[in-house]
Design a protein around this motif. Structure first.
Motif, PDB file in Angstrom:
ATOM      1  N   UNK A  57       0.814  -1.213   0.000  1.00 48.77           N
ATOM      2  CA  UNK A  57       0.000   0.000   0.000  1.00 48.77           C
ATOM      3  C   UNK A  57       0.849   1.265   0.000  1.00 48.77           C
ATOM      4  N   UNK A  58       2.090   1.157   0.475  1.00 46.07           N
ATOM      5  CA  UNK A  58       2.941   2.329   0.597  1.00 46.07           C
ATOM      6  C   UNK A  58       2.507   3.283   1.682  1.00 46.07           C
ATOM      7  N   UNK A  59       1.666   2.822   2.620  1.00 46.09           N
ATOM      8  CA  UNK A  59       1.141   3.706   3.663  1.00 46.09           C
ATOM      9  C   UNK A  59       2.258   4.188   4.580  1.00 46.09           C
ATOM     10  N   UNK A  60       2.008   5.309   5.228  1.00 44.17           N
ATOM     11  CA  UNK A  60       3.046   5.895   6.077  1.00 44.17           C
ATOM     12  C   UNK A  60       3.404   5.006   7.256  1.00 44.17           C
ATOM     13  N   UNK A  61       2.438   4.223   7.762  1.00 45.13           N
ATOM     14  CA  UNK A  61       2.743   3.350   8.899  1.00 45.13           C
ATOM     15  C   UNK A  61       3.532   2.114   8.487  1.00 45.13           C
ATOM     16  N   UNK A  62       3.541   1.792   7.185  1.00 39.73           N
ATOM     17  CA  UNK A  62       4.278   0.602   6.738  1.00 39.73           C
ATOM     18  C   UNK A  62       5.734   0.906   6.428  1.00 39.73           C
ATOM     19  N   UNK A  63       6.090   2.174   6.330  1.00 38.62           N
ATOM     20  CA  UNK A  63       7.479   2.526   6.008  1.00 38.62           C
ATOM     21  C   UNK A  63       8.391   2.221   7.189  1.00 38.62           C
ATOM     22  N   UNK A  64       9.547   1.655   6.899  1.00 38.40           N
ATOM     23  CA  UNK A  64      10.548   1.399   7.934  1.00 38.40           C
ATOM     24  C   UNK A  64      11.935   1.487   7.314  1.00 38.40           C
TER      25      UNK A  64
END
Length: 305
Positions: A57-64
């Protein structure tokens, strides 16, 4: 080699006021060949490099963020090609003289083509990202230009509208030391315009414009430049003042777009003094700190937990 290929009267009229697209010649420079980029990734100081991954999804919470270890530039490019990775080589122009010379030429041409354009601080980095990489919905705190060099990229750009991002949400970015992401709501999508970028195209937009990016199935290489102007500093400090007052005292300021003249100037001065005095408020970030994966060219999606 001229950097700007077709800066027209219409481009000149739109620059910094509206979404602006133009052609450039950076993609023809040997400085951005795949071999040159591999070498650059290898020699660039790791403390000035970000390695990130995200879910589909590229969502902000998935970024690490992750650790590239001691992988060579060729190995890291291999991981990018097969995975879902995003690399940002920060402070590119301050570290590598040949790229600094190119940046100086880029902005000399921009100033020649745009009378009255006087940036006071110019930075930038090289973005190298996977075929399925996505950059989440966010805004930049400085004026930004995206110079596309290799691959295909779709950029979604949104207007300054409360259904897209409220003043309070945009203030969060300015109150945070590094986070620039915004809450992405479904009601924002009807307002979006999208632009498919090919190598040799540049796109930019007015300050604080929300946007997100999706790669289109190919390895992508882009140059991101950012610059500051006196007008941007004034707006950022005025919004910083609004953000502190809103969160500390419950004050509901008028929309920043409706604040002009002495009113905005007073907020700018107050915000600058607050920053100098270290007056702020705590704000949350959607990311956990520290490395959360290792880059591995042989692992699925190029990462290993």
């Amino acid at each position: 080699m001229d950097v700007l290929a077709d800066w027209t009267d219409q481009t000149r009229n739109d620059f910094r006021k509206r979404i602006t697209r133009a052609n450039h010649n950076l993609h023809t420079s040997p400085l951005f060949s795949e071999e040159a980029v591999e070498r650059l990734i290898e020699i660039h100081p790791r403390e000035y490099a970000d390695f990130a991954t995200m879910d589909e999804t590229g969502s902000r919470t998935s970024w690490k963020t992750g650790d590239p270890g001691k992988l060579t530039g060729k190995e890291l490019i291999r991981a990018v090609k097969s995975g879902r990775l995003w690399i940002n080589l920060r402070n590119l122009f301050g570290i590598h003289d040949e790229y600094r010379a190119l940046l100086d030429q880029m902005f000399e041409e921009l100033q020649d083509e745009n009378p009255g354009f006087h940036p006071v601080r110019i930075l930038g980095g090289l973005l190298v990202s996977s075929p399925q990489a996505k950059v989440p919905f966010h805004m930049d705190r400085t004026d930004t230009m995206l110079w596309h060099i290799s691959g295909k990229k779709r950029v979604f750009v949104y207007p300054h509208h409360d259904e897209v991002a409220t003043d309070a949400e945009r203030e969060e970015v300015l109150l945070h030391a590094f986070n620039d992401e915004l809450i992405h709501r479904p009601e924002a999508e009807p307002h979006a315009r999208y632009f498919d970028l090919e190598p040799g195209e540049m796109i930019c937009w007015p300050l604080h414009t929300p946007h997100r990016v999706e790669n289109m199935g190919t390895l992508n290489i882009s140059l991101a430049t950012e610059y500051t102007t006196p007008e941007a500093r004034q707006l950022n400090n005025a919004m910083y003042f609004n953000g502190v007052m809103r969160r500390r005292f419950g004050w509901q300021p008028p929309r920043i777009a409706e604040t002009h003249g002495f009113n905005r100037q007073a907020r700018y001065i107050a915000g600058a003094l607050m920053r100098k005095a270290g007056i702020s408020v705590p704000v949350e970030t959607p990311h956990e700190g520290g490395y959360r994966f290792e880059v591995d060219p042989d692992a699925p999606l190029g990462v290993r937990a």
